[in-house]
Design a protein around this motif. Structure first.
Motif, PDB file in Angstrom:
ATOM      1  N   PRO A  78      90.450  63.461  98.614  1.00 37.75           N
ATOM      2  CA  PRO A  78      90.473  64.850  99.077  1.00 37.75           C
ATOM      3  C   PRO A  78      91.896  65.318  99.360  1.00 37.75           C
ATOM      4  CG  PRO A  78      89.795  63.404 100.850  1.00 37.75           C
ATOM      5  CD  PRO A  78      89.877  62.547  99.615  1.00 37.75           C
ATOM      6  N   LEU A  79      92.046  66.610  99.470  1.00 38.78           N
ATOM      7  CA  LEU A  79      93.324  67.219  99.831  1.00 38.78           C
ATOM      8  C   LEU A  79      93.275  67.633 101.292  1.00 38.78           C
ATOM      9  CD1 LEU A  79      96.092  68.491  99.160  1.00 38.78           C
ATOM     10  CD2 LEU A  79      94.869  70.559  98.503  1.00 38.78           C
ATOM     11  N   VAL A  80      94.305  67.288 102.027  1.00 37.58           N
ATOM     12  CA  VAL A  80      94.410  67.639 103.443  1.00 37.58           C
ATOM     13  C   VAL A  80      95.665  68.466 103.657  1.00 37.58           C
ATOM     14  CG1 VAL A  80      94.775  66.728 105.761  1.00 37.58           C
ATOM     15  CG2 VAL A  80      93.113  65.644 104.256  1.00 37.58           C
ATOM     16  N   LEU A  81      95.501  69.617 104.248  1.00 36.08           N
ATOM     17  CA  LEU A  81      96.630  70.482 104.609  1.00 36.08           C
ATOM     18  C   LEU A  81      96.972  70.247 106.072  1.00 36.08           C
ATOM     19  CD1 LEU A  81      98.583  72.910 104.239  1.00 36.08           C
ATOM     20  CD2 LEU A  81      96.661  74.386 104.858  1.00 36.08           C
ATOM     21  N   TRP A  82      98.246  69.985 106.338  1.00 39.53           N
ATOM     22  CA  TRP A  82      98.722  69.789 107.714  1.00 39.53           C
ATOM     23  C   TRP A  82      99.592  70.977 108.104  1.00 39.53           C
ATOM     24  CZ3 TRP A  82      98.318  65.603 111.259  1.00 39.53           C
ATOM     25  CH2 TRP A  82      99.152  65.702 112.376  1.00 39.53           C
ATOM     26  N   PHE A 127     102.020  69.264 103.407  1.00 40.05           N
ATOM     27  CA  PHE A 127     102.662  69.799 104.607  1.00 40.05           C
ATOM     28  C   PHE A 127     103.246  71.169 104.261  1.00 40.05           C
ATOM     29  CE2 PHE A 127     102.890  65.186 104.866  1.00 40.05           C
ATOM     30  CZ  PHE A 127     102.405  64.941 106.149  1.00 40.05           C
ATOM     31  N   LEU A 128     102.974  72.156 105.089  1.00 37.47           N
ATOM     32  CA  LEU A 128     103.437  73.518 104.837  1.00 37.47           C
ATOM     33  C   LEU A 128     104.230  74.010 106.037  1.00 37.47           C
ATOM     34  CD1 LEU A 128     103.325  76.002 102.924  1.00 37.47           C
ATOM     35  CD2 LEU A 128     101.285  76.730 104.198  1.00 37.47           C
ATOM     36  N   GLU A 129     105.450  74.497 105.784  1.00 32.29           N
ATOM     37  CA  GLU A 129     106.254  75.094 106.856  1.00 32.29           C
ATOM     38  C   GLU A 129     105.951  76.581 106.908  1.00 32.29           C
ATOM     39  OE1 GLU A 129     110.053  72.471 107.764  1.00 32.29           O
ATOM     40  OE2 GLU A 129     110.328  73.636 105.940  1.00 32.29           O
ATOM     41  N   SER A 130     105.305  76.986 108.002  1.00 27.61           N
ATOM     42  CA  SER A 130     104.828  78.357 108.106  1.00 27.61           C
ATOM     43  C   SER A 130     104.920  78.809 109.549  1.00 27.61           C
ATOM     44  CB  SER A 130     103.366  78.414 107.618  1.00 27.61           C
ATOM     45  OG  SER A 130     102.864  79.719 107.661  1.00 27.61           O
ATOM     46  N   PRO A 131     105.272  80.093 109.778  1.00 23.50           N
ATOM     47  CA  PRO A 131     105.542  81.178 108.837  1.00 23.50           C
ATOM     48  C   PRO A 131     106.978  81.143 108.320  1.00 23.50           C
ATOM     49  CG  PRO A 131     105.727  82.005 111.056  1.00 23.50           C
ATOM     50  CD  PRO A 131     105.294  80.564 111.175  1.00 23.50           C
ATOM     51  N   ALA A 132     107.351  82.170 107.540  1.00 23.93           N
ATOM     52  CA  ALA A 132     108.720  82.291 107.054  1.00 23.93           C
ATOM     53  C   ALA A 132     109.678  82.299 108.240  1.00 23.93           C
ATOM     54  CB  ALA A 132     108.875  83.570 106.231  1.00 23.93           C
ATOM     55  N   GLY A 133     110.787  81.571 108.072  1.00 30.20           N
ATOM     56  CA  GLY A 133     111.743  81.416 109.161  1.00 30.20           C
ATOM     57  C   GLY A 133     111.642  80.073 109.841  1.00 30.20           C
TER      58      GLY A 133
END
Length: 472
Positions: A78-82, A127-133
């Motif tokens: 599976p895919l896991v978003l952190w 892994f996602l860096e969110s929000p912009a900035g």
């Protein structure tokens, strides 16, 4: 490693529409050939780069995608978003580098070593860096950094998911999409600020709600979404206040008189701008607690003052955003190395400021955050999604008492009553299964559970993915 996965680009109106694959050249552009200082023969493929989620504003989010090892068959995992909260804190700095990623950074800030309990042994992890900035994510519209909030963050995260994910995980026949988060925030220090900074573990429930609602009425859902997992999470302001002050008192961190003063003076409904009496009570609580690590009260604190950037701020006045054990300094060094940024395909616009674990600008200008996530929990429980909540029992910032009070407010029927769970014959914690929600306590763990108890966190994650009770 060659495999059948490939990136997709979905041109969406209201996030729905036709998807088509990117060229192999575009996929190769995001492939990480090798990270500086990484061990040899890691056995898994990595990608990183940017996705523009708002063309007009020039708003782009940075991601790091790590497949399961080839020997474990990433196509079937599976895919896991952190997502890390804060708000304004980096998922790369915390989730990837300190908690569940495949590498940890050595004290030299230049070399890496393998994490034997990396969650990519069980899943493909994004892994996602969110929000912009935040982190390497950026916007060409500077006002974006001052107007971020819960709602826009969730929408931009959904746009990212829709715009660039391996199509293997989006098909209805895949293993499905999971979504997980640990909120990062720390306690109030000497200097008090009462501006509006809201520590958020709201990203995951809100994003989950949007995904669920967008999927309704679609014959073939855009995202095969299964559920979410949150840990030591801000859930409901009223119950979080009650539970946090109670934890401090029952653990002997504050006096009877300060406990009573906190209950009277700190009103959750006006917490964005705490009263002078509340500030006085919180200051007394800090002095009475002494020099301890409030994220893990039985762990020695980092006493290197040069590495600490603590501020008392905002919505939960005892928290600031950046959990700062000494190991955070290693991330600060590593991710600012030019050769590291080049390997990550990061900082392609030449951002005129260093990479930081948390963005003060984004965190101090948070635009919106509801007082409670409980209505969203009720909606998603009714939808039949898999929802697990876990808590490290030595965290004094978002303690287990706060979590238990919030869950109790949902008034869910109990399926399996409170029981100990085990690892090799030793109690790893406790669990209770409700109708639509599973609560897991991890013993000896602080705010970042996988940092302090990596093996127990790994067992927890495996049970969540398999949708099985904790081992008893």
């Amino acid at each position: 490693m060659e495999h059948s996965l490939f990136f997709v680009l979905c041109l969406l109106f209201l996030f729905l529409g036709t998807c088509y694959s990117l060229s192999s050249a575009a996929q190769e552009r995001d492939r990480i050939k090798e990270l500086p200082g990484q061990p040899a023969n890691v056995g898994f493929t990595q990608y990183s780069g940017y996705v523009t989620v708002n063309q007009q504003a020039g708003r782009a989010l940075f991601y790091w995608f790590i497949e399961a090892p080839a020997s474990r068959g990433p196509q079937s995992r599976p895919l896991v978003l952190w997502l890390n909260g804060g708000p304004g804190c980096s998922s790369i700095a915390y989730g990837a580098a300190e908690e569940i990623g495949p590498f940890r950074i050595n004290s030299d800030g230049k070399t890496l070593f393998l994490n034997p309990y990396s969650w990519n042994n069980l899943a493909n992890v994004l892994f996602l860096e969110s929000p912009a900035g935040v982190g390497f994510s950026y916007s060409n519209t500077s006002s974006d950094l001052y107007t971020a909030g819960d709602q826009r963050t969730a929408i931009c995260s959904l746009k990212y998911i829709s715009l660039k994910i391996h199509i293997h995980f989006l098909s209805s026949g895949s293993k499905g999409f999971h979504n997980t988060s640990i909120e990062i925030s720390i306690l109030l220090e000497k200097a008090m600020r009462v501006d509006s900074c809201i520590p958020s573990c709201h990203y995951v429930p809100q994003l989950s709600q949007i995904i669920y609602q967008r999927n309704q009425g679609i014959k073939n859902p855009v995202i095969n979404f299964k559920g979410f997992l949150v840990g030591n999470a801000v859930t409901d302001d009223f119950h979080d206040y009650i539970g946090t002050f109670e934890y401090w008192w029952t653990r002997g961190l504050i006096s009877d008189s300060t406990y009573k003063l906190l209950q009277v003076a700190c009103d959750y409904e006006s917490a964005t701008h705490p009263s002078s009496d509340c500030i006085k009570a919180l200051t007394a609580a800090k002095l009475e607690g002494g020099n301890i690590n409030l994220y893990s009260i039985y762990t020695r604190p980092c006493n290197d003052a040069s590495s600490l950037q603590h501020n008392l701020r905002g919505h939960y006045p005892w928290m600031s955003r950046a959990y700062d054990p000494c190991s955070e300094r290693y991330s600060q060094v590593y991710f600012n190395l030019p050769e590291v940024q080049k390997a990550f395909h990061a900082n392609i616009t030449g951002i005129p400021y260093p990479w930081k674990t948390c963005s003060d600008i984004v965190g101090n200008h948070w635009a919106d955050s509801p007082l409670s996530m409980l209505p969203i929990y009720r909606e998603l429980i009714s939808a039949g999604l898999r929802i697990w909540v876990f808590s490290g029992d030595t965290d004094a910032v978002v303690p287990l008492t706060a979590t238990r009070y919030s869950i109790d407010a949902l008034k869910l029927p109990t399926i399996t009553n409170w029981y100990p769970w085990y690892d090799n014959g030793k109690v790893g914690g406790w669990s209770q299964v409700y109708e639509g929600l599973t609560l897991v306590i991890v013993t000896g763990a602080g705010h970042e559970v996988p940092l302090y108890r990596p093996r127990l966190a790994y067992i927890l994650f495996r049970s969540f993915l398999e949708n099985k009770p904790m081992p008893s």
